[in-house]
Design a protein around this motif. Structure first.
Motif, short mmCIF file in Angstrom:
data_model
loop_
_atom_site.label_atom_id
_atom_site.label_comp_id
_atom_site.label_asym_id
_atom_site.label_seq_id
_atom_site.Cartn_x
_atom_site.Cartn_y
_atom_site.Cartn_z
N ASP A 51 0.59 -1.24 -0.22
CA ASP A 51 0.00 0.11 0.09
C ASP A 51 0.92 1.37 -0.03
O ASP A 51 0.24 2.36 -0.19
CB ASP A 51 -0.93 -0.06 1.15
N LYS A 90 -10.53 -0.82 -2.02
CA LYS A 90 -9.94 -1.22 -3.52
C LYS A 90 -10.97 -1.95 -4.09
O LYS A 90 -12.04 -2.22 -3.75
CB LYS A 90 -8.85 -2.30 -3.03
N ASN A 96 -4.15 -4.66 -5.58
CA ASN A 96 -4.21 -3.27 -6.10
C ASN A 96 -4.13 -2.24 -5.23
O ASN A 96 -4.06 -2.07 -4.42
CB ASN A 96 -5.84 -3.18 -6.93
N ALA A 98 -4.77 1.39 -3.50
CA ALA A 98 -5.99 1.99 -3.07
C ALA A 98 -6.73 3.13 -3.84
O ALA A 98 -6.13 3.83 -4.24
CB ALA A 98 -5.89 2.59 -1.66
#
Length: 301
Positions: A51, A90, A96, A98
Motif C-alpha cells: 500500500d 480497493k 491493487n 487503494a
C-alpha cells in the motif's frame, strides 16, 4: 501490534453502479442501449508490502500544491505500518492500489519522527491564517496551534489524533460511511487493548475549493473580487456535515498555490481554486460526526 480483525471477511461490500437504474437492470426505452457496470469495493487493512505507493499518491492529492513541502514518503510508511487502524478501499483484489484511504495518527506518539514533526509545524502555521467557516464556535487559530504544541511537547493531558482521508475524485460517496464506522470501532478496540488511541481531540485534514474567474476572461482586480465573493465548496461533500460537529473549522490557501488552470474549466465558465480545509473535533463529538456522515451520504446517494 497484532491484527485485530480481517476486513476481507467482515467489511460490508459496496455495489454502486455508474448509472442509477432499476434493480433488475432495466431503464426506460430511451436508455435501452446503456450498459451497467457493477463495481464491488472492499475494505482492507494496510499492508506495508502493497500500500505504500497507493497511499502516497492519495496523500499527494490531499495536500495538493503543498505536497512537495512535506515528507510524504515517511508519512506513507507510518500509515501503512499502522495496520490495525484505518482502511484502504480497493476493487477486485487486495494487491491493487487503494482508491481511498482513511487513518488516524497519534501526534504525541509520533512527535519525534521527522514526517510528523514537519506536518505539525505545517498545520500549526495554516491554522493561524485559516479563514473561519460558518458554524464554528471558535477559530482554528485560537485552538489548533496550542493543541499541536501540547502534542509536540508530549503532554499526557492532550492527545490529538490526526485524521487523514482521501479518495479518487470519481469514487462514489457510498464507500465512505463504512470506512468511518470501522475507524470508530477500531479506535474503541485499541483503547480496550491499552493502545495509544484514547484521544481528547481530532484534527481532520481535507480539501475544499472556490470557483474563480479565469485569467483569460477578466482583469486581476475582477478576479480578486470574484475569489473573495465565491462560496467555499467541498471536494468531499460529507465534510459539510462533519464540520457542523467541529469546535473549529477553517480553510487556508496552499503555500505553493498555483494559478487556476483553464483546463479545469473545460465545461464551465469558472476555474477551480483548491485550498486546504481543517476541522477540530472534540473526542466526545467524534462518533456523532461519523453518524452524521452516514446519515448524510444515505440522503446524498
Amino acid at each position: 501490534m497484532g491484527k485485530k480483525r480481517t476486513r476481507e471477511a467482515e467489511a460490508p461490500q459496496q455495489d454502486p453502479t455508474v448509472d442509477k437504474m432499476d434493480e433488475d437492470g432495466s431503464s426506460d426505452s430511451s436508455d435501452d442501449d446503456m450498459d451497467i457496470v457493477n463495481v464491488d469495493f472492499e475494505l482492507f487493512n494496510y499492508d506495508s508490502q502493497i500500500d505504500f505507493h497507493g497511499v502516497k499518491t492519495l496523500l499527494r492529492q490531499l495536500f495538493d500544491a503543498d505536497a512537495q513541502l512535506l515528507d510524504l514518503s515517511g508519512l506513507s510508511d507510518l500509515i501503512v505500518e499502522q495496520n490495525t487502524i484505518g482502511s484502504t478501499c480497493k476493487v477486485d483484489d487486495k494487491a491493487n492500489d487503494a482508491y481511498a484511504f482513511l487513518t488516524v495518527l497519534n501526534l504525541t506518539e509520533h512527535r519525534a519522527k521527522k514526517p510528523v514533526a514537519q506536518l505539525i509545524d505545517y498545520l500549526s502555521g495554516k491554522a493561524r491564517v485559516a479563514s473561519a467557516v460558518d458554524g464554528s464556535s471558535s477559530s482554528l487559530a485560537a485552538t489548533v496551534p496550542e493543541l499541536l504544541a501540547a502534542a509536540s511537547s508530549g503532554s499526557k493531558q492532550v492527545q490529538v489524533g490526526l485524521v487523514l482521508a482521501e479518495r479518487l475524485l470519481n469514487m462514489p460517496a457510498e464507500v465512505i460511511p463504512p470506512m468511518w464506522g470501522m475507524l470508530v470501532d477500531e479506535i474503541e478496540a485499541a483503547v480496550e487493548d491499552k493502545e495509544p488511541y484514547e484521544f481528547t481531540h481530532y484534527v481532520v485534514v481535507s480539501r475544499a475549493y472556490r470557483e474563480v474567474a479565469s485569467s483569460l476572461d477578466q482583469s486581476e482586480r475582477k478576479q480578486k473580487k470574484a475569489r473573495e465573493e465565491s462560496k467555499m465548496l467541498y471536494f468531499h461533500p460529507e465534510d459539510d456535515e462533519m464540520r457542523k460537529h467541529a469546535a473549529a473549522a477553517g480553510a487556508y490557501a496552499f503555500t505553493s498555490e498555483e494559478s487556476v488552470a483553464d483546463s479545469k474549466r473545460a465545461f464551465q465558465d469558472m476555474g477551480v481554486q483548491p485550498q486546504g480545509f481543517m476541522m477540530l473535533i472534540e473526542a466526545s463529538k467524534f462518533e456523532g460526526a461519523v453518524k452524521a456522515i452516514r446519515d448524510y451520504v444515505g440522503e446524498y446517494a
